[in-house]
Enzyme design. Structure first.
Site, mmCIF file in Angstrom:
data_model
loop_
_atom_site.group_PDB
_atom_site.id
_atom_site.type_symbol
_atom_site.label_atom_id
_atom_site.label_comp_id
_atom_site.label_asym_id
_atom_site.label_seq_id
_atom_site.Cartn_x
_atom_site.Cartn_y
_atom_site.Cartn_z
ATOM 1 N N GLY A 14 -3.277 11.838 -7.546
ATOM 2 C CA GLY A 14 -4.729 11.965 -7.462
ATOM 3 C C GLY A 14 -5.498 11.261 -8.560
ATOM 4 C CB SER A 15 -4.760 8.477 -10.897
ATOM 5 O OG SER A 15 -4.278 7.504 -9.996
ATOM 6 C CG MET A 93 1.721 9.111 0.434
ATOM 7 S SD MET A 93 1.317 7.395 0.009
ATOM 8 C CE MET A 93 2.851 6.590 0.436
ATOM 9 N NE ARG A 94 1.840 13.932 6.486
ATOM 10 C CZ ARG A 94 3.049 14.005 7.005
ATOM 11 N NH1 ARG A 94 3.328 13.337 8.114
ATOM 12 N NH2 ARG A 94 3.986 14.752 6.450
ATOM 13 C CG LEU A 95 1.047 4.926 9.434
ATOM 14 C CD1 LEU A 95 2.027 4.370 10.450
ATOM 15 C CD2 LEU A 95 0.150 3.827 8.887
ATOM 16 C CG HIS A 112 -2.563 -2.465 0.104
ATOM 17 N ND1 HIS A 112 -1.614 -1.593 0.580
ATOM 18 C CD2 HIS A 112 -1.934 -3.661 -0.055
ATOM 19 C CE1 HIS A 112 -0.455 -2.228 0.721
ATOM 20 N NE2 HIS A 112 -0.622 -3.483 0.335
#
Length: 209
Positions: A14-15, A93-95, A112
């Site tokens: 969570g940075s 981390m989920r599509l 990204h």
């Protein structure tokens, strides 16, 4: 005038979430506020960050739902209740399925760790270093139904020095992320971002407050 509301989706440390929250508190997020954290991992450190900051969170376990679409419908319901203007993916981390992607088209962004379209997908930093590029960096882009294929909003380049390793270059990339992401979100809050096909225009983003 009501505040511009964002929801941050995150799965890990969570940075970037922290950087966005600090920018909101400092008044440098263009008047935006974080209305909700969405997290698919109850034990993720980002959950504790949200608790410390007093930011509401929707924490869920995907296995408790019959499908990705099922939990995304629940997420959309909560976003609509809060009148969220923009979804900000920050290490989620989920599509995403069309349930969210279509509902929030043009209001859904991601960051990204490469200069897209180079090195999409997982381990972009490792991909870039293995390829031997001299420049890499960070891209903020709209999310569509592809893998890191949405229209590009902003990019910032970083030189890959001869002594760089995965850890040192990742640290440099993440530092840039924490600077660039709040800046881009502030553009949305100020109404500066226009999308026309694949072309993104940012009016007033240079040298103005």
């Amino acid at each position: 005038m009501s505040a511009y509301r964002i929801a941050v989706f995150a799965s890990g440390e969570g940075s970037n979430f922290q950087a966005l929250a600090e920018a909101a508190t400092a008044g440098t997020l263009g008047g935006a506020e974080i209305a909700l954290l969405v997290c698919d991992k109850p034990a993720a450190p980002v959950v504790q960050r949200a608790e410390r900051l007093g930011i509401p969170a929707f924490i869920f376990k995907p296995k408790d739902y019959e499908s990705r679409e099922a939990y995304e419908r629940e997420i959309v319901r909560r976003l609509e209740e809060l009148q969220v203007d923009l979804i900000v993916l920050a290490g989620y981390m989920r599509l995403l399925t069309p349930v969210i992607v279509q509902q929030y088209a043009g209001r859904l962004i991601n960051i990204h760790p490469s200069l897209l379209p180079a090195f999409p997908g997982k381990d972009a930093i490792g991909q870039a270093l293995a390829y031997g590029v001299k420049l890499s960096g960070v891209t903020v882009h709209f999310v569509d139904e592809g893998m890191d294929t949405g229209p590009i909003i902003a990019q910032r380049a970083l030189e890959v020095t001869s002594g760089a390793n995965a850890e040192s270059f990742a640290n440099a990339v993440h530092e840039v992320e924490r600077e660039l992401y709040p800046e881009v979100v502030s553009w949305f809050a100020r109404g500066w971002v226009t999308l026309d096909g694949r072309h993104v225009t940012v009016a007033g983003a240079h040298g103005q407050k």
